[in-house]
Every structure is written in structure tokens, then in C-alpha cells.
Design a protein around this motif. Structure first.
Motif, PDB file in Angstrom:
ATOM      1  N   ILE A 150       0.816  -1.231  -0.136  1.00 34.59           N
ATOM      2  CA  ILE A 150       0.085   0.074   0.120  1.00 34.59           C
ATOM      3  C   ILE A 150       0.808   1.361  -0.020  1.00 34.59           C
ATOM      4  CG2 ILE A 150      -1.727   1.235   1.219  1.00 34.59           C
ATOM      5  CD1 ILE A 150      -2.721  -1.332   2.363  1.00 34.59           C
ATOM      6  N   SER A 151       0.571   2.088  -0.981  1.00 33.25           N
ATOM      7  CA  SER A 151       1.617   3.212  -1.023  1.00 33.25           C
ATOM      8  C   SER A 151       0.735   4.669  -0.687  1.00 33.25           C
ATOM      9  CB  SER A 151       2.014   3.519  -2.662  1.00 33.25           C
ATOM     10  OG  SER A 151       0.933   3.544  -3.389  1.00 33.25           O
ATOM     11  N   ARG A 152      -0.540   4.512  -0.544  1.00 31.20           N
ATOM     12  CA  ARG A 152      -1.388   5.406  -0.317  1.00 31.20           C
ATOM     13  C   ARG A 152      -2.842   5.182   0.128  1.00 31.20           C
ATOM     14  NH1 ARG A 152      -2.444  10.513  -4.607  1.00 31.20           N
ATOM     15  NH2 ARG A 152      -3.381  11.973  -3.290  1.00 31.20           N
ATOM     16  N   ILE A 153      -3.208   5.786   1.334  1.00 28.59           N
ATOM     17  CA  ILE A 153      -4.848   5.600   1.500  1.00 28.59           C
ATOM     18  C   ILE A 153      -5.323   7.155   1.703  1.00 28.59           C
ATOM     19  CG2 ILE A 153      -6.359   4.720   3.237  1.00 28.59           C
ATOM     20  CD1 ILE A 153      -4.234   2.848   4.196  1.00 28.59           C
ATOM     21  N   LYS A 154      -6.320   7.455   0.967  1.00 26.50           N
ATOM     22  CA  LYS A 154      -7.079   8.860   0.895  1.00 26.50           C
ATOM     23  C   LYS A 154      -8.336   8.599   1.152  1.00 26.50           C
ATOM     24  CE  LYS A 154      -6.962  13.094  -1.422  1.00 26.50           C
ATOM     25  NZ  LYS A 154      -6.735  13.943  -2.721  1.00 26.50           N
ATOM     26  N   VAL A 155      -8.750   9.725   2.338  1.00 24.07           N
ATOM     27  CA  VAL A 155     -10.116   9.667   2.578  1.00 24.07           C
ATOM     28  C   VAL A 155     -10.608  11.156   2.269  1.00 24.07           C
ATOM     29  CG1 VAL A 155     -11.608   9.182   4.299  1.00 24.07           C
ATOM     30  CG2 VAL A 155      -9.776   7.779   4.302  1.00 24.07           C
ATOM     31  N   SER A 156     -11.539  11.095   1.763  1.00 23.19           N
ATOM     32  CA  SER A 156     -12.266  12.454   1.538  1.00 23.19           C
ATOM     33  C   SER A 156     -13.653  12.403   1.414  1.00 23.19           C
ATOM     34  CB  SER A 156     -11.816  13.085   0.022  1.00 23.19           C
ATOM     35  OG  SER A 156     -12.098  14.203  -0.306  1.00 23.19           O
ATOM     36  N   PRO A 157     -14.381  13.586   1.671  1.00 25.09           N
ATOM     37  CA  PRO A 157     -15.952  13.709   1.507  1.00 25.09           C
ATOM     38  C   PRO A 157     -16.338  13.928  -0.044  1.00 25.09           C
ATOM     39  CG  PRO A 157     -14.995  15.736   2.316  1.00 25.09           C
ATOM     40  CD  PRO A 157     -13.836  14.701   2.460  1.00 25.09           C
ATOM     41  N   VAL A 158     -15.356  14.209  -0.843  1.00 24.22           N
ATOM     42  CA  VAL A 158     -15.424  14.637  -2.405  1.00 24.22           C
ATOM     43  C   VAL A 158     -14.520  13.490  -3.090  1.00 24.22           C
ATOM     44  CG1 VAL A 158     -16.286  16.811  -1.761  1.00 24.22           C
ATOM     45  CG2 VAL A 158     -13.984  16.389  -2.065  1.00 24.22           C
ATOM     46  N   GLY A 159     -14.389  13.950  -4.370  1.00 20.75           N
ATOM     47  CA  GLY A 159     -13.301  13.186  -5.103  1.00 20.75           C
ATOM     48  C   GLY A 159     -13.580  11.750  -4.889  1.00 20.75           C
ATOM     49  N   TYR A 160     -12.374  10.703  -5.054  1.00 26.97           N
ATOM     50  CA  TYR A 160     -12.590   9.649  -5.065  1.00 26.97           C
ATOM     51  C   TYR A 160     -13.067   8.768  -3.741  1.00 26.97           C
ATOM     52  CZ  TYR A 160      -9.407   9.333  -9.140  1.00 26.97           C
ATOM     53  OH  TYR A 160      -9.017   9.436 -10.351  1.00 26.97           O
ATOM     54  N   LYS A 197       0.999  -0.240  -4.709  1.00 24.48           N
ATOM     55  CA  LYS A 197       2.381  -0.432  -5.667  1.00 24.48           C
ATOM     56  C   LYS A 197       2.633  -1.898  -5.786  1.00 24.48           C
ATOM     57  CE  LYS A 197       7.186   1.396  -5.757  1.00 24.48           C
ATOM     58  NZ  LYS A 197       8.230   2.285  -5.050  1.00 24.48           N
ATOM     59  N   HIS A 198       2.834  -2.004  -7.385  1.00 22.17           N
ATOM     60  CA  HIS A 198       3.296  -3.461  -7.764  1.00 22.17           C
ATOM     61  C   HIS A 198       4.636  -3.418  -8.180  1.00 22.17           C
ATOM     62  CE1 HIS A 198      -1.107  -4.224  -7.123  1.00 22.17           C
ATOM     63  NE2 HIS A 198      -1.206  -3.220  -8.008  1.00 22.17           N
ATOM     64  N   PRO A 199       5.410  -4.703  -7.795  1.00 25.06           N
ATOM     65  CA  PRO A 199       6.675  -4.934  -8.363  1.00 25.06           C
ATOM     66  C   PRO A 199       6.804  -4.885  -9.957  1.00 25.06           C
ATOM     67  CG  PRO A 199       6.058  -6.632  -6.890  1.00 25.06           C
ATOM     68  CD  PRO A 199       4.983  -5.930  -7.096  1.00 25.06           C
ATOM     69  N   ASN A 200       5.847  -5.081 -10.716  1.00 25.87           N
ATOM     70  CA  ASN A 200       5.789  -4.786 -12.218  1.00 25.87           C
ATOM     71  C   ASN A 200       5.958  -3.482 -12.638  1.00 25.87           C
ATOM     72  OD1 ASN A 200       3.268  -4.157 -11.763  1.00 25.87           O
ATOM     73  ND2 ASN A 200       2.262  -5.708 -12.543  1.00 25.87           N
ATOM     74  N   GLY A 201       5.981  -2.558 -11.869  1.00 23.85           N
ATOM     75  CA  GLY A 201       6.019  -1.357 -12.328  1.00 23.85           C
ATOM     76  C   GLY A 201       4.832  -0.391 -12.460  1.00 23.85           C
ATOM     77  N   TYR A 202       3.717  -0.913 -12.052  1.00 25.10           N
ATOM     78  CA  TYR A 202       2.452  -0.433 -12.001  1.00 25.10           C
ATOM     79  C   TYR A 202       1.928  -0.096 -10.731  1.00 25.10           C
ATOM     80  CZ  TYR A 202       2.624  -1.638 -16.733  1.00 25.10           C
ATOM     81  OH  TYR A 202       2.967  -2.048 -17.966  1.00 25.10           O
ATOM     82  N   THR A 203       1.045   0.912 -10.463  1.00 24.67           N
ATOM     83  CA  THR A 203       0.343   1.010  -9.462  1.00 24.67           C
ATOM     84  C   THR A 203      -1.156   1.035  -9.583  1.00 24.67           C
ATOM     85  OG1 THR A 203       1.976   2.567  -8.214  1.00 24.67           O
ATOM     86  CG2 THR A 203      -0.222   2.854  -7.537  1.00 24.67           C
ATOM     87  N   THR A 204      -1.881   0.295  -8.901  1.00 27.03           N
ATOM     88  CA  THR A 204      -3.503   0.186  -9.067  1.00 27.03           C
ATOM     89  C   THR A 204      -4.114   1.180  -8.234  1.00 27.03           C
ATOM     90  OG1 THR A 204      -3.524  -1.879  -7.865  1.00 27.03           O
ATOM     91  CG2 THR A 204      -3.545  -1.840 -10.387  1.00 27.03           C
ATOM     92  N   VAL A 205      -5.254   1.604  -8.322  1.00 29.59           N
ATOM     93  CA  VAL A 205      -6.017   2.617  -7.672  1.00 29.59           C
ATOM     94  C   VAL A 205      -7.394   2.240  -7.755  1.00 29.59           C
ATOM     95  CG1 VAL A 205      -6.559   4.997  -7.187  1.00 29.59           C
ATOM     96  CG2 VAL A 205      -4.292   4.508  -8.412  1.00 29.59           C
ATOM     97  N   ARG A 255      -1.809   2.785 -13.141  1.00 33.85           N
ATOM     98  CA  ARG A 255      -0.872   3.945 -13.448  1.00 33.85           C
ATOM     99  C   ARG A 255       0.599   3.519 -13.500  1.00 33.85           C
ATOM    100  NH1 ARG A 255      -2.345   8.713  -8.962  1.00 33.85           N
ATOM    101  NH2 ARG A 255      -4.700   9.003  -9.422  1.00 33.85           N
ATOM    102  N   ASP A 256       1.581   4.361 -14.240  1.00 35.49           N
ATOM    103  CA  ASP A 256       2.766   4.047 -14.475  1.00 35.49           C
ATOM    104  C   ASP A 256       3.443   4.548 -13.203  1.00 35.49           C
ATOM    105  OD1 ASP A 256       5.740   4.534 -14.694  1.00 35.49           O
ATOM    106  OD2 ASP A 256       5.357   4.284 -16.924  1.00 35.49           O
ATOM    107  N   THR A 257       3.997   3.562 -12.136  1.00 35.05           N
ATOM    108  CA  THR A 257       4.720   3.869 -11.064  1.00 35.05           C
ATOM    109  C   THR A 257       5.531   5.062 -11.132  1.00 35.05           C
ATOM    110  OG1 THR A 257       3.987   1.827  -9.941  1.00 35.05           O
ATOM    111  CG2 THR A 257       5.570   3.346  -8.880  1.00 35.05           C
TER     112      THR A 257
END
Length: 567
Positions: free
Chosen positions: A72-82, A89-97, A159-161
Motif C-alpha cells: 500500500i503506497s497511499r490511502i486517501k479519505v475525502s468527502p469529495v473526489g474518490y 504499488k506493484h513490483p511490475n512497475g504499475y500502481t493500481t487505484v 498507473r505507471d508508478t
């Protein structure tokens, strides 16, 4: 010979499938049958959509799985947006959201709740310092409708990490099926300078498209005579199998006499350039009519990286007879074609000079522009505009509903890429704590825009032209208790709900306290609901507790609600 053509077919097929199957190790994030409600790089308000939206059939709480092992590279909590979102973050060079979650898995929930209490804030952008390992296929949360979501769904990205650029998730999977070709609705032709004409007119003209014989055609096969420099735009959309949700087109090419002169492909883009969408489309026409045309000619300050095969920035000059052809493709390779002819207009026309307007200024998009008047000033930084514009800036001979001067700063149909700065002089007698700047609608209604007071002036940075005025907000937010149980006993419900709202400047902050100690209140801005899950607090069961909720708006008006309950 047959073997030769078979080899060519296999090579062509191989290139298509290798483009699509970039990384087959990714799992699909959800087990239900996929129904796409939003495609990658779909045109949204002021931005390209950075992922794929998967409908969850109106339900929430469906398990969401990590598509690959990682941390886990990031956890975001917001009343708006996402809303509730998690980044892996994955070893294959990608990050999934994964966005708009209803809740996180127990492991993730414990981490983010601890961070929220340490910061004493519901809204949090948390980057773990320790490595939190996630296995491939591990449930990381549950689908929801949090943030600015318009209905229950999962928003997911790849995403491309290294660059953090979002990539088209359709190319990484085989689960989503699509056998429906893009639909071309119409084209729009533009005269681009003062001596240009479309069928004798100095204004843009629309032509409707119809489908027959396996291709799209202009309705009625019209004769189109053009003179001088012209541009073309196209109105189109795409559907995916099993869904009637309107999606965006992946790739477009414009040909002139079979030579490519303009095109784009939406495999990846950068977040910093996403707002250039307002130059990619006919922004003014979209604002006026709601119809979105994608331009195939480029403004001087449009720095989008998606364009291919551009010749003369897509500007066309016809000297005889030219055949123009659009080829549109979706990410699955389904293709649509529209062709039409343009003919050079040899007729002479009088040059139409624009009317001179008082207080209109020619603004070069590549240069800074500053204007200081007696009661206000305006600064338009270089590269705020996509092209040179004639901008009206003036104080109007009318007052707002609050009897304050109204200032016209440009036309709201002209897009801005970066913020301009406006400064308005303030009366000495004004209570500056509650002072703000408001935008003025065509009907004279006022809408809070913001503003900061400094040295006798109220300043606003905005990315919207329009009419502005000074205003005040003296009314505090409202707080009302919801779903009150008998005897105020929450031993069964376990959650205390409030509704908070503000009639003008909007909610700035919210804090809840139980027995004098800060406690976590979760907030959903679109429903205006705020709630406290009592099992996340230190309350003792069977004991009477005191609760205080404090809500502040953007003009520093504060409301308080005190409440006693038993858990």
C-alpha cells in the motif's frame, strides 16, 4: 500466396493483441459480471477520466480485490473526489487505484483509523512509512458510493508508478467485452480567420451524420464550399457490450486525400495536462449548448501529448476539391469511418471587421496581462489562455442584490487553463471576517467564489471568467440530528447521524467531541450526512455521554450542537 496473406493476417492480429494484453498477470478487481459505466480518458468536466468505472448494479459492499501483489503506497479519505480510495504499488512497475469504496478491509481500516485519530481529521491523505504487504487477490475493501460518485460503482486505475501517468486499463484485461463500433453523430466546420467562409458564412456550421452501407455519411450528402483556413471538429461517442452508458472513443485519425493530418490516441496522459481538455473540445459551444465537439485543429497553447500525425496543427486550406475522412476506433479495435468532400470557394467576399467594444483588451496568450482600475485590478498570467483572445474587463453600471458593484471579467465561455487573479477594493466599514467574492449568474444570483482579505483588498484566484462582486456570508451552518432512537439509546444502532449544510459559502471544517475528546466523524458531502461509528470511539456502554459537534463555514461562521446519549 495464401500462406503469405495468412502470415500478414497473423502479424496484424499479433500486433493488435500484443497491444491489448500488456500484462496478463493482473486479476480483475471485482467478481461480478462487468458493466462499464465510464471509460478511460472519457471527456469529463475540465479533465479526462483517469480510469474505468464498473457499475455494481446499484449495490454497495461488493468485495474489491488487489489486482496483483504489492504494498500500500497511499490511502486517501475525502468527502469529495474518490472518497475512500486505496493505492497499491506493484513490483511490475504499475500502481493500481481503487476509488469510491464504502469501506476498507479490517487490516486497512485499522491503519487509516489510527492515522485519522492521530491527525484528528476525517479527510486524510496517508502515505504509510512502513511496508504494508498485500497479496494478489486479497480483499482490500468493499464497493461503495463515497466521494463525488454519482451512484454505486468501482473506479479503478492502472498507473505507471514512475511517472504516475494513468494508463488505459482496457489494455490489461480480457474480461470486459466490446463488439460495438464508435458512433459518429455530427461534424462541425469552422472559419478560422476573418476572410474564411463555410458555404459563404463566417460562422461555424454543423452537419449531421447518418449510417448506411457499413459507414457513416453526412446526411443528404451536402455540398460544402470552403474558403481560407478552416478547422473541423467531430461529435462522437462509444458504447460497450451489455451497457448503454456513453463512453469515450479511444483513437481518432483525420485524413486529407488519404494523408493523415491530425489524430490522437488515448493510451496514457499526465494529470498535469488533463485540463487541456478544455482546448481539445469546443469549450464555448459546449457551455452554450451542452453538446461536446472534439476539435481536430490545435490551439497555440494546447500542450496535450496525445496528438499524432499533426500537419499544420490540423488547419486545412482547400484550393480545389479535397476528400476528408475520419476513422474512429475504440480500445477493442472496433472501427467507424466517415468521409466527405470539401470544395474551394472562389467567390470574393467583403472582409468583416469585428466591432470595436469599449473596455475590450487584446490579450496575447503567451504574455502576462495586467490591468489596474480605480476599484479593481486583474492579472492574467501568460499561458492562462489557449489562444489570443479579446477580453472585456470593466465595472458595470449596475449593482448586485446586496447593492455592491458588479465587475465583468471576460466571458465565461472562454476557458482558462491556470488561475487569474482579481483584486477588489473593500469599504473600510466592512466586517472582513465575513466578506467574500461571489460570481454573478445571468439571472443575478450570487454564488460563493472565495477570496482572501489583505491590505484593504479582497483577492481571488479563479479559473473562470465571468461577473463578480463583493458579498457577505453572515449565516452559520445548520446542524440537525437524524434517526433519533428511543431514550437516545444507541446500543442497537451504534451510529449517530447528523445532517450539516451551509446555504452560501459552504462547509470548511467539522469536528466532533465525546466527553470533551475528539472523535472521528465521517462525512459525505453530496448527501450532507455526517456520522460517528461508536465502536471507533472510547465510549463506555451503559453510561450517559455528552457529544458536541462544531461546524464552520468558509466565512468563519460557526454552529454548535450539543447532545446527550447512551451507548
Amino acid at each position: 500466396m495464401r500462406s503469405y496473406f495468412l502470415l500478414l493476417f497473423l502479424l496484424a492480429s499479433s500486433s493488435i493483441f500484443s497491444q491489448k494484453k500488456i500484462d496478463n498477470t493482473f486479476l480483475f478487481p471485482i467478481d461480478i459480471k462487468p458493466s462499464v459505466s465510464g471509460s478511460f480518458a472519457e471527456l469529463r468536466s475540465n479533465h479526462f477520466h483517469s480510469g474505468i468505472d464498473l457499475s455494481t448494479n446499484g449495490k454497495t459492499g461488493i468485495p474489491i480485490k488487489s489486482m496483483e501483489s504489492g504494498t500500500i503506497s497511499r490511502i486517501k479519505v475525502s468527502p469529495v473526489g474518490y472518497g475512500n480510495a486505496i493505492y497499491i504499488k506493484h513490483p511490475n512497475g504499475y500502481t493500481t487505484v481503487y476509488g469510491h469504496l464504502k469501506s476498507y478491509s479490517k487490516k486497512v481500516e485499522e491503519i487509516i483509523t489510527k492515522a485519522q485519530y492521530e491527525k484528528q481529521s476525517f479527510a486524510i491523505d496517508y502515505f504509510p512509512k512502513e511496508e504494508i504487504q498485500i497479496k494478489k487477490g486479497e480483499v482490500i475493501g468493499f464497493s461503495g458510493n463515497s466521494g463525488s460518485s454519482g451512484g454505486p460503482h468501482l473506479h479503478y486505475e492502472i498507473r505507471d508508478t514512475e511517472s504516475e501517468e494513468p494508463l488505459n486499463p482496457f489494455m490489461f484485461q480480457d474480461i470486459i467485452k466490446d463488439d460495438i463500433r464508435p458512433h459518429i453523430e455530427a461534424i462541425r466546420l469552422y472559419p478560422l480567420n476573418k476572410d474564411s467562409r463555410i458555404n459563404g458564412s463566417t460562422k461555424p456550421i454543423n452537419f449531421v451524420a447518418v449510417f448506411y452501407d457499413g459507414k457513416f455519411h453526412l446526411k443528404g450528402n451536402p455540398t460544402i464550399k470552403v474558403k481560407g483556413d478552416i478547422g473541423v471538429a467531430i461529435k462522437m461517442l462509444d458504447y460497450m457490450s451489455g451497457s448503454w452508458k456513453k463512453c469515450g472513443v479511444y483513437k481518432l485519425d483525420l485524413y486529407k486525400n488519404d494523408t493523415p493530418i491530425y489524430g490522437w490516441e488515448l493510451f496514457r496522459f499526465s494529470f498535469y495536462e488533463s485540463r487541456y481538455l478544455n482546448s481539445h473540445i469546443d469549450y464555448s459551444y459546449k457551455k452554450k449548448t451542452g453538446r461536446r465537439y472534439e476539435k481536430c485543429f490545435r490551439d497555440p497553447n494546447n500542450k496535450l501529448s496525445i496528438y499524432t500525425n499533426t500537419v499544420n496543427d490540423g488547419i486545412i486550406n482547400c484550393t480545389g476539391k479535397d476528400h476528408l475522412k475520419f476513422i474512429a476506433k475504440d480500445a477493442a479495435g472496433n472501427t467507424s469511418e466517415l468521409g466527405f468532400n470539401i470544395i474551394a470557394d472562389t467567390k470574393s467576399y467583403p472582409i468583416v471587421e469585428p466591432n470595436k467594444i469599449n473596455n475590450q483588451y487584446k490579450v496575447n496568450c503567451k504574455e502576462d496581462f495586467k490591468l489596474e482600475k480605480e476599484n479593481f485590478s486583474c492579472h492574467i498570467p501568460k499561458n492562462s489562455l489557449y489562444k489570443n483572445e479579446a477580453i472585456i474587463i470593466r465595472e458595470l453600471n449596475q449593482k448586485s442584490k446586496e447593492n455592491n458593484p458588479i465587475f465583468e471579467i471576460g466571458d465565461s465561455h472562454i476557458p482558462l487553463h491556470t488561475s487569474i487573479e482579481l483584486n477588489f477594493n473593500c469599504p473600510d466599514s466592512t466586517n472582513h471576517e465575513q466578506l467574500c467574492i461571489a460570481s454573478v449568474s445571468p439571472k443575478g444570483n450570487l454564488y460563493y467564489a472565495g477570496g482572501n482579505f489583505n491590505d484593504g483588498k479582497l483577492s481571488l484566484k479563479t479559473r473562470s471568467f465571468g461577473k463578480y462582486t463583493l458579498s457577505k456570508d453572515t449565516v452559520p451552518p445548520s446542524i440537525s440530528l437524524r434517526n433519533i432512537p428511543a431514550n437516545h439509546n444507541y446500543s442497537t444502532k451504534g451510529i449517530i447521524y447528523f445532517r450539516i449544510s451551509d446555504s452560501y459559502s459552504g462547509i470548511k471544517s467539522y469536528n466532533g467531541f465525546i466527553d470533551g475528546k475528539w472523535c472521528l466523524f465521517e462525512y459525505d458531502a453530496k448527501s450532507k450526512l455526517i456520522w460517528c461509528k461508536l465502536d471507533k470511539t472510547a465510549v463506555v456502554k451503559g453510561v450517559k455521554h455528552s457529544l458536541e459537534l462544531i461546524v464552520e463555514d468558509n466565512c468563519n461562521n460557526t454552529a454548535k450542537k450539543e447532545y446527550s446519549f447512551v451507548y
